[in-house]
Design a protein around this motif. Sequence first.
Motif, PDB file in Angstrom:
ATOM      1  N   GLU A 499      -0.188 -27.676  -1.914  1.00  7.06           N
ATOM      2  CA  GLU A 499      -0.781 -28.740  -1.111  1.00  7.06           C
ATOM      3  C   GLU A 499      -2.204 -29.090  -1.544  1.00  7.06           C
ATOM      4  O   GLU A 499      -2.622 -30.234  -1.448  1.00  7.06           O
ATOM      5  N   ASN A 500      -2.961 -28.080  -1.977  1.00  8.98           N
ATOM      6  CA  ASN A 500      -4.361 -28.292  -2.344  1.00  8.98           C
ATOM      7  C   ASN A 500      -4.668 -27.496  -3.602  1.00  8.98           C
ATOM      8  O   ASN A 500      -5.321 -26.459  -3.554  1.00  8.98           O
ATOM      9  N   PRO A 501      -4.179 -27.944  -4.749  1.00 12.48           N
ATOM     10  CA  PRO A 501      -4.345 -27.154  -5.979  1.00 12.48           C
ATOM     11  C   PRO A 501      -5.797 -26.923  -6.370  1.00 12.48           C
ATOM     12  O   PRO A 501      -6.133 -25.886  -6.941  1.00 12.48           O
ATOM     13  N   ALA A 502      -6.683 -27.854  -6.038  1.00 13.66           N
ATOM     14  CA  ALA A 502      -8.083 -27.695  -6.441  1.00 13.66           C
ATOM     15  C   ALA A 502      -8.712 -26.481  -5.786  1.00 13.66           C
ATOM     16  O   ALA A 502      -9.501 -25.751  -6.416  1.00 13.66           O
ATOM     17  N   ALA A 503      -8.391 -26.223  -4.516  1.00 15.62           N
ATOM     18  CA  ALA A 503      -8.985 -25.082  -3.811  1.00 15.62           C
ATOM     19  C   ALA A 503      -8.589 -23.770  -4.461  1.00 15.62           C
ATOM     20  O   ALA A 503      -9.398 -22.836  -4.554  1.00 15.62           O
ATOM     21  N   VAL A 504      -7.363 -23.658  -4.954  1.00 14.11           N
ATOM     22  CA  VAL A 504      -6.895 -22.420  -5.581  1.00 14.11           C
ATOM     23  C   VAL A 504      -7.436 -22.289  -6.996  1.00 14.11           C
ATOM     24  O   VAL A 504      -7.842 -21.184  -7.427  1.00 14.11           O
ATOM     25  N   GLU A 505      -7.474 -23.378  -7.747  1.00 16.62           N
ATOM     26  CA  GLU A 505      -7.936 -23.313  -9.141  1.00 16.62           C
ATOM     27  C   GLU A 505      -9.396 -22.894  -9.230  1.00 16.62           C
ATOM     28  O   GLU A 505      -9.804 -22.221 -10.186  1.00 16.62           O
ATOM     29  N   GLU A 506     -10.214 -23.269  -8.247  1.00 19.08           N
ATOM     30  CA  GLU A 506     -11.623 -22.891  -8.269  1.00 19.08           C
ATOM     31  C   GLU A 506     -11.860 -21.477  -7.755  1.00 19.08           C
ATOM     32  O   GLU A 506     -12.966 -20.952  -7.867  1.00 19.08           O
ATOM     33  N   LEU A 507     -10.816 -20.845  -7.172  1.00 21.57           N
ATOM     34  CA  LEU A 507     -10.996 -19.528  -6.551  1.00 21.57           C
ATOM     35  C   LEU A 507     -10.435 -18.400  -7.392  1.00 21.57           C
ATOM     36  O   LEU A 507     -11.080 -17.365  -7.593  1.00 21.57           O
ATOM     37  N   THR A 508      -9.205 -18.532  -7.850  1.00 21.03           N
ATOM     38  CA  THR A 508      -8.537 -17.456  -8.564  1.00 21.03           C
ATOM     39  C   THR A 508      -7.778 -18.031  -9.762  1.00 21.03           C
ATOM     40  O   THR A 508      -7.306 -19.175  -9.705  1.00 21.03           O
ATOM     41  N   PRO A 509      -7.691 -17.298 -10.875  1.00 23.14           N
ATOM     42  CA  PRO A 509      -8.083 -15.883 -11.068  1.00 23.14           C
ATOM     43  C   PRO A 509      -9.571 -15.670 -11.290  1.00 23.14           C
ATOM     44  O   PRO A 509     -10.031 -14.539 -11.291  1.00 23.14           O
ATOM     45  N   THR A 510     -10.324 -16.725 -11.531  1.00 19.23           N
ATOM     46  CA  THR A 510     -11.783 -16.583 -11.609  1.00 19.23           C
ATOM     47  C   THR A 510     -12.377 -17.584 -10.627  1.00 19.23           C
ATOM     48  O   THR A 510     -11.877 -18.706 -10.486  1.00 19.23           O
ATOM     49  N   PRO A 511     -13.432 -17.191  -9.948  1.00 17.73           N
ATOM     50  CA  PRO A 511     -14.241 -15.959 -10.044  1.00 17.73           C
ATOM     51  C   PRO A 511     -13.661 -14.749  -9.299  1.00 17.73           C
ATOM     52  O   PRO A 511     -14.194 -13.656  -9.420  1.00 17.73           O
ATOM     53  N   LEU A 512     -12.611 -14.909  -8.509  1.00 16.33           N
ATOM     54  CA  LEU A 512     -12.072 -13.796  -7.727  1.00 16.33           C
ATOM     55  C   LEU A 512     -10.640 -13.498  -8.149  1.00 16.33           C
ATOM     56  O   LEU A 512      -9.853 -14.411  -8.434  1.00 16.33           O
ATOM     57  N   SER A 513     -10.321 -12.224  -8.166  1.00 15.22           N
ATOM     58  CA  SER A 513      -8.941 -11.813  -8.412  1.00 15.22           C
ATOM     59  C   SER A 513      -8.150 -11.878  -7.109  1.00 15.22           C
ATOM     60  O   SER A 513      -8.710 -12.040  -6.025  1.00 15.22           O
ATOM     61  N   LEU A 514      -6.855 -11.725  -7.236  1.00 14.78           N
ATOM     62  CA  LEU A 514      -6.003 -11.747  -6.044  1.00 14.78           C
ATOM     63  C   LEU A 514      -6.351 -10.591  -5.111  1.00 14.78           C
ATOM     64  O   LEU A 514      -6.277 -10.726  -3.886  1.00 14.78           O
ATOM     65  N   ALA A 515      -6.732  -9.449  -5.681  1.00 11.11           N
ATOM     66  CA  ALA A 515      -7.105  -8.302  -4.847  1.00 11.11           C
ATOM     67  C   ALA A 515      -8.358  -8.594  -4.033  1.00 11.11           C
ATOM     68  O   ALA A 515      -8.468  -8.203  -2.871  1.00 11.11           O
ATOM     69  N   GLU A 516      -9.318  -9.298  -4.633  1.00  9.89           N
ATOM     70  CA  GLU A 516     -10.545  -9.620  -3.899  1.00  9.89           C
ATOM     71  C   GLU A 516     -10.278 -10.668  -2.813  1.00  9.89           C
ATOM     72  O   GLU A 516     -10.879 -10.608  -1.729  1.00  9.89           O
ATOM     73  N   VAL A 517      -9.385 -11.597  -3.094  1.00 11.21           N
ATOM     74  CA  VAL A 517      -8.992 -12.558  -2.051  1.00 11.21           C
ATOM     75  C   VAL A 517      -8.322 -11.820  -0.902  1.00 11.21           C
ATOM     76  O   VAL A 517      -8.547 -12.134   0.286  1.00 11.21           O
ATOM     77  N   GLN A 518      -7.510 -10.827  -1.224  1.00  7.63           N
ATOM     78  CA  GLN A 518      -6.857 -10.032  -0.181  1.00  7.63           C
ATOM     79  C   GLN A 518      -7.885  -9.339   0.704  1.00  7.63           C
ATOM     80  O   GLN A 518      -7.745  -9.298   1.929  1.00  7.63           O
ATOM     81  N   ARG A 519      -8.951  -8.790   0.099  1.00  8.33           N
ATOM     82  CA  ARG A 519      -9.976  -8.119   0.898  1.00  8.33           C
ATOM     83  C   ARG A 519     -10.672  -9.091   1.843  1.00  8.33           C
ATOM     84  O   ARG A 519     -10.998  -8.734   2.976  1.00  8.33           O
ATOM     85  N   VAL A 520     -10.884 -10.312   1.387  1.00 10.66           N
ATOM     86  CA  VAL A 520     -11.522 -11.307   2.262  1.00 10.66           C
ATOM     87  C   VAL A 520     -10.611 -11.625   3.454  1.00 10.66           C
ATOM     88  O   VAL A 520     -11.057 -11.639   4.609  1.00 10.66           O
ATOM     89  N   LEU A 521      -9.343 -11.882   3.181  1.00  6.73           N
ATOM     90  CA  LEU A 521      -8.412 -12.211   4.266  1.00  6.73           C
ATOM     91  C   LEU A 521      -8.230 -11.020   5.209  1.00  6.73           C
ATOM     92  O   LEU A 521      -8.104 -11.200   6.432  1.00  6.73           O
ATOM     93  N   GLN A 522      -8.213  -9.820   4.655  1.00 10.46           N
ATOM     94  CA  GLN A 522      -8.120  -8.637   5.521  1.00 10.46           C
ATOM     95  C   GLN A 522      -9.352  -8.498   6.398  1.00 10.46           C
ATOM     96  O   GLN A 522      -9.254  -8.080   7.564  1.00 10.46           O
ATOM     97  N   GLY A 523     -10.519  -8.852   5.856  1.00 10.65           N
ATOM     98  CA  GLY A 523     -11.733  -8.804   6.665  1.00 10.65           C
ATOM     99  C   GLY A 523     -11.674  -9.767   7.841  1.00 10.65           C
ATOM    100  O   GLY A 523     -12.155  -9.456   8.939  1.00 10.65           O
ATOM    101  N   LEU A 524     -11.067 -10.933   7.646  1.00  8.11           N
ATOM    102  CA  LEU A 524     -10.911 -11.874   8.746  1.00  8.11           C
ATOM    103  C   LEU A 524      -9.912 -11.355   9.775  1.00  8.11           C
ATOM    104  O   LEU A 524     -10.167 -11.389  10.984  1.00  8.11           O
TER     105      LEU A 524
END
Length: 682
Positions: A499-524
């Motif tokens: 739905e929003n490819p730009a948001a994902v392309e700017e986030l992962t795999p750089t500058p954040l890995s999938l594991a780091e995205v997981q930590r952010v979502l777990q923190g929420l």
Amino acid sequence: MNRRLSMIAVPLGVVGILLLLIVPVPAWMLDALIVVNILFALVILLTTMFVKKPLDFSVFPSLLLVATLFRLGLNVASTRLVLGEGYAGQVIAAFGHVAVGGSIIIGAVVFLILVVIQFVVVTKGAERVAEVGARFTLDAMPGKQMAIDADLNAGLITETEARRRREEVSAEADFYGAMDGASKFVKGDAIAGIVIILINIIGGITIGMVQRGMEIGDALNTYTLLTIGDGLVTQIPALLMAVSTGMVVTRSNSETDMGDSAAAQLMQSRTALGIAAGAAVLMGFIPGMPILPFLGAGIVLAMLAQRVRTRERTAEQQARADEIEAAAPRAETTEDLLAQARVHALEIGLATDLVDLVNGSADDLLARVKALRRKLAMEMGFVIPPVRTRDSVELPPSTYSIRVAGVEVGRGQAPPGRALALGDHLESLPGEPTIEPVWGLAGKWVPTESRRNAELLGATVIDRVSVIVTHLSSIVGDHAARLLSREDVRVLTEGVRAENPAAVEELTPTPLSLAEVQRVLQGLLAERVPITDLPRIYEAVSLRAKTTTDPELLVEAARDALGAVLPAAFADDGVLRVVMIDPMLEQRMLEGLRPSEHGSQILLPPETIERVLTGVRDRIRSAEAEGGRAVLVCAPALRPAVHRLVAAQSPGTPVLSYQQASAGAATIETVGVIRSDAELPA
């Protein structure tokens, strides 16, 4: 066109009935209307036999009134023809001469028998059943409404389903109330039929003798036969409507129509059919009895009994084969051993006496857990793992346990044959006192037969499955961060990419890995912040990740991006009640703020920390005691450390920054201030 015709058909019919009372009709038209009346009553009777529950024919009370008015209109029209012309059409003449053999005595006896059957037997019984049904339905309404509210609060049903159930309960009460009144129409119709036939006989004899100069015998024969024919053509439809009324009010909710239910239940006992067959044959050999009818009935019953016996044998053989197949030893493969050793993300263990909760019905534990997963997915933004349910001989009787990743995190009771009553003044009820596992409310496990008594005392009664599902829902909310797996994050990310490819392309795999995205979502999720708005979260995190990859700062960036979502979750009636920290104490906290491997920490003397935590706990509880929720607010730099500090002693206490608290449209009301160390209570 058909819809417009349906809309005006009934109003036009009522207008036509009113015209019957005023305008004379020819004999041929009266014949047609009488035929319509008989067939209309027959269609209604057959319809009542094929409905599965009374509410499927909720228009019946109104139809009953219209049909009664229609018959009365026909009575007036036929009376006008009988007394005025001495002839009321072929239908009435046929009933007067053919149906009763032209005999006044036979006709009178048949008519009186029909009236007795309708008035004394069918109408009286239907009236009583309708009255009792209306009373019981109205008495049960509060309990049904409370059960719907309990299921809604537990997440077992959606708001739409709850609204549908409430409407059904209200419609059921309205229907039985209307049936209670409609049964009076049938009773009045029977009385009116007797009065009308007496008036017609007296009036007909008087007109025949006075106006037409007929002998009393001729007048009696002519007008009495016509009147009896008129009475029969109206009493037969009236009897059909009375039987229809009895069918509706005695019909219970079922998954099948009356024919299927009757066939299945009458043929459930081979012994009963066999005894009836033997009795029929024996009665045929009684001297003077016709043997052929009894013998034929006995043979039919014996054949039915044999059919039931064959069906029972087939079911027993199938059950035995299933047992043998289930008991047969099977070689354990490596895959079987690995499956048994696998740790499940969510698991419910049931004591051996609680396995009846998993019974395969539409309302058993598995079905309710499925509905809960759907509700939590809508609320939290990700699908929780499947819940494994198993029995355990290690658990005490009536006990269930809930495990997360193989570790028991909750345990409770669900005694068989009991329901949980929550409320005050339950001392008069039998049962065992208990504490509700989610909110810590005092309650009592009462026998299911005492459920009604508990509701009359004002208690909220919850069934066993609802207790377990509510407990599971609370535990999932507390451990949502642990339940969010790396695979879940990948699936969610792919969904955002579509739905929003730009948001994902700017986030992962750089500058954040999938594991780091997981930590952010777990923190929420750890602070019960839903991750339903992933595109906005990803956009905020990708922007913040250009300067830092610290998970704590990334979580704060995501929280700030969610804006009004955070305070809206804790506002009551547009008011957000907050507990603030004294500026002097907040400044000391900022000075003591230190980064660490596990997030920022506040370094203050232990006695100061203890007094701060005591002040927070007391003020939050004081706000809750006054009937509202409260949140703790502080400076943005302090929020993660303050939350980590408060969560250790007061889990579930929400902590917002000043910006997050003011992001929504709610009015902020200060209900307490945590003072500086020197002003804290000793």
